[in-house]
Scaffold this motif. Structure first.
Motif, mmCIF file in Angstrom:
data_model
loop_
_atom_site.group_PDB
_atom_site.id
_atom_site.type_symbol
_atom_site.label_atom_id
_atom_site.label_comp_id
_atom_site.label_asym_id
_atom_site.label_seq_id
_atom_site.Cartn_x
_atom_site.Cartn_y
_atom_site.Cartn_z
ATOM 1 N N LYS A 86 30.529 31.931 92.194
ATOM 2 C CA LYS A 86 30.274 33.042 93.113
ATOM 3 C C LYS A 86 30.284 34.378 92.369
ATOM 4 N N SER A 87 31.232 34.543 91.470
ATOM 5 C CA SER A 87 31.336 35.836 90.781
ATOM 6 C C SER A 87 30.165 36.038 89.821
ATOM 7 N N VAL A 88 29.748 35.000 89.127
ATOM 8 C CA VAL A 88 28.623 35.153 88.186
ATOM 9 C C VAL A 88 27.331 35.454 88.941
ATOM 10 N N ILE A 89 27.119 34.744 90.034
ATOM 11 C CA ILE A 89 25.912 34.995 90.840
ATOM 12 C C ILE A 89 25.920 36.447 91.315
ATOM 13 N N ALA A 90 27.074 36.895 91.817
ATOM 14 C CA ALA A 90 27.151 38.259 92.355
ATOM 15 C C ALA A 90 26.962 39.295 91.242
ATOM 16 N N LEU A 91 27.574 39.060 90.080
ATOM 17 C CA LEU A 91 27.474 40.045 88.990
ATOM 18 C C LEU A 91 26.028 40.191 88.511
ATOM 19 N N LEU A 92 25.362 39.062 88.318
ATOM 20 C CA LEU A 92 23.970 39.168 87.838
ATOM 21 C C LEU A 92 23.074 39.770 88.904
ATOM 22 N N ASP A 93 23.385 39.497 90.166
ATOM 23 C CA ASP A 93 22.622 40.103 91.249
ATOM 24 C C ASP A 93 22.834 41.619 91.288
ATOM 25 N N LEU A 94 23.982 42.059 90.800
ATOM 26 C CA LEU A 94 24.261 43.506 90.731
ATOM 27 C C LEU A 94 23.684 44.126 89.456
ATOM 28 N N LYS A 95 22.865 43.342 88.754
ATOM 29 C CA LYS A 95 22.174 43.783 87.528
ATOM 30 C C LYS A 95 23.134 43.983 86.355
ATOM 31 N N VAL A 96 24.249 43.292 86.396
ATOM 32 C CA VAL A 96 25.143 43.279 85.235
ATOM 33 C C VAL A 96 24.482 42.387 84.174
ATOM 34 N N ALA A 97 24.486 42.805 82.908
ATOM 35 C CA ALA A 97 23.850 42.011 81.847
ATOM 36 C C ALA A 97 24.619 40.704 81.654
ATOM 37 N N PRO A 98 23.905 39.599 81.334
ATOM 38 C CA PRO A 98 24.590 38.317 81.134
ATOM 39 C C PRO A 98 25.677 38.381 80.060
ATOM 40 N N THR A 99 25.540 39.306 79.113
ATOM 41 C CA THR A 99 26.572 39.393 78.060
ATOM 42 C C THR A 99 27.940 39.787 78.629
ATOM 43 N N ALA A 100 27.966 40.453 79.801
ATOM 44 C CA ALA A 100 29.268 40.884 80.340
ATOM 45 C C ALA A 100 30.119 39.690 80.776
ATOM 46 N N PRO A 101 29.598 38.804 81.664
ATOM 47 C CA PRO A 101 30.419 37.622 81.986
ATOM 48 C C PRO A 101 30.631 36.719 80.771
ATOM 49 N N PHE A 102 29.654 36.685 79.870
ATOM 50 C CA PHE A 102 29.823 35.888 78.645
ATOM 51 C C PHE A 102 31.023 36.396 77.847
ATOM 52 N N GLN A 103 31.105 37.730 77.709
ATOM 53 C CA GLN A 103 32.217 38.327 76.957
ATOM 54 C C GLN A 103 33.561 38.014 77.620
ATOM 55 N N VAL A 104 33.581 38.044 78.954
ATOM 56 C CA VAL A 104 34.830 37.723 79.667
ATOM 57 C C VAL A 104 35.259 36.289 79.318
ATOM 58 N N GLY A 105 34.310 35.366 79.334
ATOM 59 C CA GLY A 105 34.621 33.965 79.019
ATOM 60 C C GLY A 105 35.042 33.787 77.578
ATOM 61 N N LEU A 106 34.379 34.491 76.677
ATOM 62 C CA LEU A 106 34.690 34.391 75.249
ATOM 63 C C LEU A 106 36.107 34.884 74.986
ATOM 64 N N SER A 107 36.421 36.009 75.570
ATOM 65 C CA SER A 107 37.731 36.610 75.382
ATOM 66 C C SER A 107 38.820 35.712 75.974
ATOM 67 N N PHE A 108 38.548 35.200 77.158
ATOM 68 C CA PHE A 108 39.526 34.330 77.830
ATOM 69 C C PHE A 108 39.727 33.036 77.029
ATOM 70 N N GLY A 109 38.624 32.405 76.658
ATOM 71 C CA GLY A 109 38.701 31.093 76.004
ATOM 72 C C GLY A 109 39.358 31.127 74.641
ATOM 73 N N THR A 110 39.187 32.224 73.914
ATOM 74 C CA THR A 110 39.794 32.284 72.579
ATOM 75 C C THR A 110 41.279 32.658 72.658
ATOM 76 N N ARG A 111 41.669 33.340 73.716
ATOM 77 C CA ARG A 111 43.087 33.725 73.859
ATOM 78 C C ARG A 111 43.930 32.622 74.487
ATOM 79 N N TYR A 112 43.356 31.982 75.489
ATOM 80 C CA TYR A 112 44.169 31.067 76.292
ATOM 81 C C TYR A 112 43.916 29.607 75.937
ATOM 82 N N ASN A 113 43.923 29.322 74.654
ATOM 83 C CA ASN A 113 43.823 27.926 74.233
ATOM 84 C C ASN A 113 44.362 27.829 72.813
ATOM 85 N N LYS A 114 45.580 27.359 72.725
ATOM 86 C CA LYS A 114 46.247 27.325 71.419
ATOM 87 C C LYS A 114 45.512 26.427 70.420
ATOM 88 N N THR A 115 44.832 25.408 70.935
ATOM 89 C CA THR A 115 44.151 24.500 70.007
ATOM 90 C C THR A 115 42.896 25.132 69.403
#
Ligand code: FES
Length: 591
Positions: free
Chosen positions: A136-165
């Motif tokens: 829902k959030s990704v659909i809404a963000l892109l519909d608001l003309k947010v660039a795909p790199t913005a949600p991508f960056q959120v995922g990248l930042s989250f995934g590299t921080r919150y996974n010790k492995t």
């Protein structure tokens, strides 16, 4: 909480106070918006009638002590603010209300802070691992003309921080999706990001965070020292020391190319680490940083170190030692690499691929493979040309994979291809003699899988053409609705391309069909590698087997349950405001 701003001109008459007081709740439609009115504790409340969880109507819900509970999955909402007590459901929109002369007026002015709210919802979805919230959030963000790199960056930042492995399949899938966006129809962008982000959330679920290792307190270390230390620590499998070297190099401003050189050198000091995944992950992390302007390079690259230090080295695998000692052949070839490169320098730009080279690469003789690669370098073949030739050979293994093989062997054919692609992309970034060893590793991994092409699946004939290739493309979705359509799919794709069909339309269709399936790490990797290779080949007809390989691989893994697509469709229809379920006064509820 979803806040609203009062604009009197957007007030709409909803009902009389007396009617609401008599019935306790009412359903009205205001400016095309279904609104549920509640009368509770002498106050009037107005909320969106569609439950934000899955769109079922809230009219008819039990309302007590200022809290309304959706009767479908029991999400609870504060009637005044719309804020939920069950974050998997999201906040429901509440509307400001005014009472004038016994009439209820509702303010239906558009919301003003949607971007911030949706960014927070994406973060919530990642933290709680809820795919519906992510979609829902990704659909809404892109519909608001947010660039795909913005949600991508959120995922990248989250995934590299919150996974010790460290960096894993989820982040790889997310980055593959980012790479694939330019080949997709724009309407598929949110679906692709949803798939990648959901994979990241899954990897981090219940995983401890990765705590940052701080750089050495120095300003006085050069690139060569840091590179040597890093390789030494990886050799000793000392993750923490290696990570400290890497973050120090980043902190000291060592160039991006040199950082890549350090990582690729360590990743090729041993043979074919973890069936190629380690080097592939490094390449993907660098591609992810390219997409985001190298923001948070320290945490992104630090996430690679555990995988590098712990990887299985193929020197330890019997298949690389017996009956032919491939490691010894490779060690001999590596000694000759500097001289071969030197000898070929003056011929670069003139090299033409010998007709027999591909047959040698796909053949029986490991020593002949190493010799022919060295000979190509001596004849002026560049590092990148050599890497591309081996990647192409790896793609042919998949294109010619015979369906009589065990289904699990699709993975065996796949790994050398994505590894070779990673080496090739790495060499385009930093063509070092160390990374060139990866090309030879890739060639040996292709060699080891030669049994998968015995007999080879027949590649379609270039003379097999039709007048209207677009009609073929329309058949592809139905074909992939059925199992065991590998050869038919390969034939269709080849016929489409040989008939002059538009490869971009084909790639967009293949990506769309991949996205409707439950995500598969290898299918996504394979699509990314194939599209990249196809785009970099000079001769389009040479690229036909590459797209055939991608299509056959997808067909071998389709159809799936498509439950992830069902979640996406639910989110999409909710976002669009579709009448998912009837929202009239007479509608039923499960209570
Ligand atoms: S809780 Fe309302 S639809 Fe699920």
């Amino acid at each position: 909480m979803v806040s609203t701003s009062v604009q009197p001109q957007s007030l709409v008459r909803a009902a009389t106070l007396a009617e609401l007081q008599e019935k306790g709740q009412l359903l009205v439609r205001l400016s095309q918006q279904p609104v549920a009115l509640f009368y509770s504790n002498d106050r009037v409340y107005a909320i969106d009638n569609r439950c934000p969880h899955m769109g079922f109507p809230l009219h008819g819900s039990v309302c007590k002590d200022g809290i309304v509970t959706c009767p479908w999955h029991y999400a609870r909402f504060d009637l005044a603010s719309g804020g939920t007590f069950d974050s998997w459901a999201d906040d429901v929109r509440s509307f400001p209300v005014q009472i004038q002369d016994g009439e209820i007026w509702v303010d239906v002015a558009p919301l003003s802070n949607l971007k911030v709210h949706q960014q927070q919802r994406l973060q919530d979805g990642l933290e709680q691992g809820i795919s519906l919230v992510i979609a829902k959030s990704v659909i809404a963000l892109l519909d608001l003309k947010v660039a795909p790199t913005a949600p991508f960056q959120v995922g990248l930042s989250f995934g590299t921080r919150y996974n010790k492995t460290g960096w894993d399949t989820g982040l790889t899938m997310l980055t593959c999706m980012m790479n694939l966006l330019p080949y997709m129809n724009e309407s598929d962008y949110p679906r692709a990001l949803y798939q990648g982000l959901s994979a990241v959330a899954r990897d981090s679920a219940a995983a401890p965070p990765h705590f940052r290792v701080h750089p050495l307190p120095t300003t006085n270390l050069d690139f060569s020292t840091l590179k040597a230390w890093f390789r030494q620590f990886i050799e000793q499998r000392d993750r923490e020391a290696a990570e400290r070297c890497l973050v120090t190099a980043i902190e000291l401003g060592i160039s991006r190319t040199q950082i890549a050189e350090i990582l690729f050198a360590a990743a090729t000091d041993h043979r074919y680490l973890d069936v190629g995944h380690v080097l592939d992950f490094i390449n993907k992390a660098l591609e992810a940083l390219d997409a985001t302007g190298w923001q948070e390079a320290e945490s992104v690259l630090a996430s690679l170190v555990t995988g590098l230090a712990n990887a299985t080295r193929m020197e330890e695998a019997s298949s690389w030692r017996y009956p032919v000692d491939l490691v010894a052949i490779l060690d001999g070839a590596f000694e000759q690499l500097p001289a071969a490169l030197e000898a070929g320098k003056s011929y670069q730009g003139q090299w033409v691929q010998p007709p027999e080279l591909l047959s040698v690469l796909l053949g029986e003789d490991a020593q002949a493979i190493a010799d022919s690669l060295l000979e190509a370098l001596r004849s002026g073949c560049t590092e990148e040309q050599l890497a591309q030739t081996v990647t192409y050979a790896a793609a042919l293994r998949v294109a010619r994979f015979h369906t009589n093989n065990d289904h699990g062997d699709w993975n065996s054919a796949h790994h050398p291809f994505t590894f070779a692609n990673a080496v090739q992309q790495g060499i385009r970034r930093v063509p070092t003699v160390e990374l060139l060893r990866g090309v030879f590793d890739a060639a040996m991994s292709v060699h080891l899988n030669r049994f998968l092409n015995v007999p080879p699946a027949r590649l379609p004939d270039a003379k097999d053409t039709v007048a209207n290739p677009e009609a073929l493309l329309e058949k592809l979705p139905d074909l992939l609705d059925r199992q065991q359509q590998v050869n038919e799919t390969g034939r269709l794709v080849a016929q489409y391309l040989y008939s002059g069909g538009n490869p971009r339309a084909l790639m967009a269709m293949l990506a769309k069909l991949m996205l409707r399936e439950n995500r598969d790490f290898h299918v996504i990797q394979s699509m990314d590698a194939a599209f990249r290779l196809y785009s970099q080949l000079a001769d389009p007809s040479e690229g036909v087997p590459v797209l055939v390989a991608a299509a056959r691989y997808l067909a071998a893994h389709a159809p799936t349950m498509r439950s992830q697509e069902q979640t996406y469709q639910m989110a999409y229809r909710l976002h669009r405001g579709d009448r998912l379920f009837e929202d009239t006064e007479s509608e039923a509820n499960p209570g």
